[in-house]
Structures are given as C-alpha cells and as structure tokens.
Design a protein around this motif. Structure first.
Motif, short mmCIF file in Angstrom:
data_model
loop_
_atom_site.label_atom_id
_atom_site.label_comp_id
_atom_site.label_asym_id
_atom_site.label_seq_id
_atom_site.Cartn_x
_atom_site.Cartn_y
_atom_site.Cartn_z
N GLY A 218 7.99 80.08 -30.03
CA GLY A 218 8.74 79.57 -31.15
C GLY A 218 9.40 78.24 -30.85
N ILE A 219 9.86 77.59 -31.90
CA ILE A 219 10.57 76.31 -31.80
C ILE A 219 12.01 76.56 -32.19
N PHE A 220 12.93 76.06 -31.39
CA PHE A 220 14.35 76.35 -31.58
C PHE A 220 15.16 75.06 -31.58
N GLY A 221 16.15 74.98 -32.48
CA GLY A 221 17.11 73.89 -32.48
C GLY A 221 16.65 72.65 -33.21
N ASN A 222 15.50 72.13 -32.79
CA ASN A 222 14.96 70.90 -33.37
C ASN A 222 13.50 71.13 -33.72
N GLU A 223 13.15 70.92 -34.98
CA GLU A 223 11.80 71.25 -35.46
C GLU A 223 10.70 70.51 -34.71
N ASN A 224 11.04 69.36 -34.13
CA ASN A 224 10.04 68.55 -33.44
C ASN A 224 9.95 68.84 -31.95
N SER A 225 10.71 69.83 -31.46
CA SER A 225 10.68 70.11 -30.03
C SER A 225 9.48 70.98 -29.68
N GLU A 226 9.20 71.09 -28.39
CA GLU A 226 8.05 71.86 -27.91
C GLU A 226 8.28 73.36 -28.10
N PRO A 227 7.23 74.11 -28.44
CA PRO A 227 7.38 75.57 -28.54
C PRO A 227 7.75 76.18 -27.18
N ILE A 228 8.51 77.25 -27.23
CA ILE A 228 8.92 77.96 -26.02
C ILE A 228 8.29 79.34 -26.04
#
Length: 304
Positions: A218-228
């Motif tokens: 999933g992506i958390f905090g910022n929509e453009n960040s890398e999936p975790i």
C-alpha cells in the motif's frame, strides 16, 4: 473476567473531510525473524534496537508458531498484552485459573497490572499466526489487579465504506466503535482495502501511530510515494489523520494502531515494565519471593 465497561470517550471524531494535515511516513522498518519463547519464531518490529518503543507501545510481534514450540509459563507486570489471531488457535492459561483459546479473528486484551504468570501455546497442529502488541500502562495503573477483555471474532465491530473494510479492535472508525475499554487511550484496527480504494481516518493529533502491513502492498501518507510491502512497520509523523491508497491489483491488509503517549520514564527488564530501576528490582523480588501479586506463582504450573 471479561469486562463490559464502556470505552473511554476520547472526544468527538472528525468527519473524513476534516483531515487537513495527513500524517507522513517518518520511519519504515522491515520486521525480522528472531527466536522467542521455546522454539518459536516471531517477526519483531517495535521492540528492536531500531525502534525500541513508540510511546505508549513497547513491542509488536507477528508470530508464526507450530507445536511443540510456544511460550510456556512466564510472568508480566506493568503493561497490557493484546493478542489478535490471524490463523490457527492459541490457548492461554494463567495462575489465577483463567484459561481460554483464541481462534482466527479473536482478541485477548490482557491487563497484566501488578502481576500475571501465564502460558501461551498452540492449540492445534500446523502453523498458528497472529499479532501481539504490548501497551504500556501509566504509573497509576501499573499495579492494578489483572483483568481480561476477550472478544470472539463474531463480536468484533466491523464496518465498510467505499471498498475499505475494517475490524475495530479498539477505538472508532466509519461511525462504528469497539466495546473494548482502553486504560491507555488506544485505537487498533484491522483494515482490508480493495484495489483502487482510498482511506482517510482521523487520529487525535497528540497521539503516536503506526501501521503494520499483513498482506499486499500500500501507499501511505503521500499518494506519490513508493508502495510499502508486507511485514513492514510504518511509523507516522504528526498530523490529524492518516491517508492510504491501494493501487495494486490485490487486496491490502494492515493493522493500524494509535495511542496517547504517557510521557513517563520506561524501565524494562524482560517481562517487567516499570518507571524506575527500583521498581524493576521490586518486581523481580516479588516474582521470586511470591508476593505483591505473585503469591500464586510458586506453586503453579500450566498443564500445556
């Protein structure tokens, strides 16, 4: 010994559109396998040197245990353990005569308080999986009488909205609330997000919070960040809520936990967590001498 006491009211919950300052990811930690108990393996995130604690949380383990491995007779004082079964079953037994088995989706919220000696062992063959969270107690609560809140899976509050399903172990989400009473104000949720879904959830601004990914990415905090990806613990920074997106092709499942910091000294010696070295010394003496809450320790042994 289950409690039916109403939960703390931690104030009004904001509506979703009131999140103005989403929390960002400030730390990402892949939980690593380590030995624990007798022959057991756990994936520990909180409680490792890289993330010693996150006030009020002391430890988070994802356990995967097959018999004969397990967690035989051991003591606790000064905090709470919350065990949430994901797969299989575990049987708990303590020196006060309390015994029970938790199965997939069940929760045992154990307040150790002044003292408990118990065992936690697999209840059947094969791999048993779950999460165990340790929540610190404030100095005024550390020596209270032990107690349990146990919820079967069918009794856990559930809600769904826009492709996001949640099981509410503690706290409130989507207008639904858990019956669990939290001495240290806490929220604990099990979210499953379908592909393409987006989550916003308010969290009190002065609380610490983290997520643990159980399955998917999933992506958390910022929509453009890398999936975790799975088995990662994500610590969130300040803000008034969290945002998450599932942009993958399969379901994302994660535990979201938040709590009000105690802002008290933490002195830990194994299964004892107090506020000073003197209190730890007293806890060890009480356990070995069988006094001040450990009177039943000397003559008790689990039958597992």
């Amino acid at each position: 010994m289950s409690s039916s006491t109403a939960p703390h009211d931690h104030g009004e919950t904001k509506t979703l559109d009131q999140i103005k300052n989403p929390r960002q990811v400030v730390k990402k930690l892949l939980s690593e396998l380590q030995d624990e108990g007798v022959g057991a393996k756990v994936r520990r995130s909180i409680g490792r040197p890289e993330l010693k604690s996150l006030d009020p949380f002391l430890l988070l383990d994802e356990f995967q245990v097959s018999p004969p491995a397990g967690f035989p007779d051991h003591p606790h004082r000064g905090f709470e353990t919350v065990t949430y079964m994901l797969e299989g079953a575990f049987t708990h037994q303590d020196f006060a005569g309390h015994k029970g088995t938790i199965r997939p989706g069940d929760v045992q919220w154990m307040t150790a308080g002044r003292g408990i000696v118990h065992s936690e062992m697999p209840a059947g063959p094969g791999v048993q999986k779950g999460l165990q969270l340790w929540i610190n107690l404030s100095s005024k609560d550390k020596m209270i009488e032990p107690r349990y809140q146990e919820l079967q899976s069918k009794d856990i509050t559930e809600a769904e909205k826009d492709g996001v399903f949640v099981r509410i172990i503690a706290g409130e989400a989507f207008g639904a609330r858990s019956p669990v009473y939290t001495r240290t104000p806490t929220l604990y949720m099990d979210f499953t997000m379908q592909p393409g879904s987006h989550l916003q959830l308010p969290i009190p601004e002065n609380w610490n919070s983290f997520a643990y990914i159980i399955e998917g990415e999933g992506i958390f905090g910022n929509e453009n960040s890398e999936p975790i990806k799975s088995h990662h613990c994500i610590v969130f920074g300040p803000g008034d809520g969290i945002e998450a997106w599932n942009k993958s092709g399969s379901a994302l499942r994660f535990a979201l936990v938040g709590g009000q910091p105690l802002n008290e000294p933490v002195v830990q010696h194994g299964p004892f967590v107090m506020n000073s070295k003197a209190e730890i010394k007293q806890a060890m003496e009480d356990y070995y001498m069988g006094k001040n809450g450990f009177e039943r320790a000397a003559n008790w042994q689990s039958d597992q």
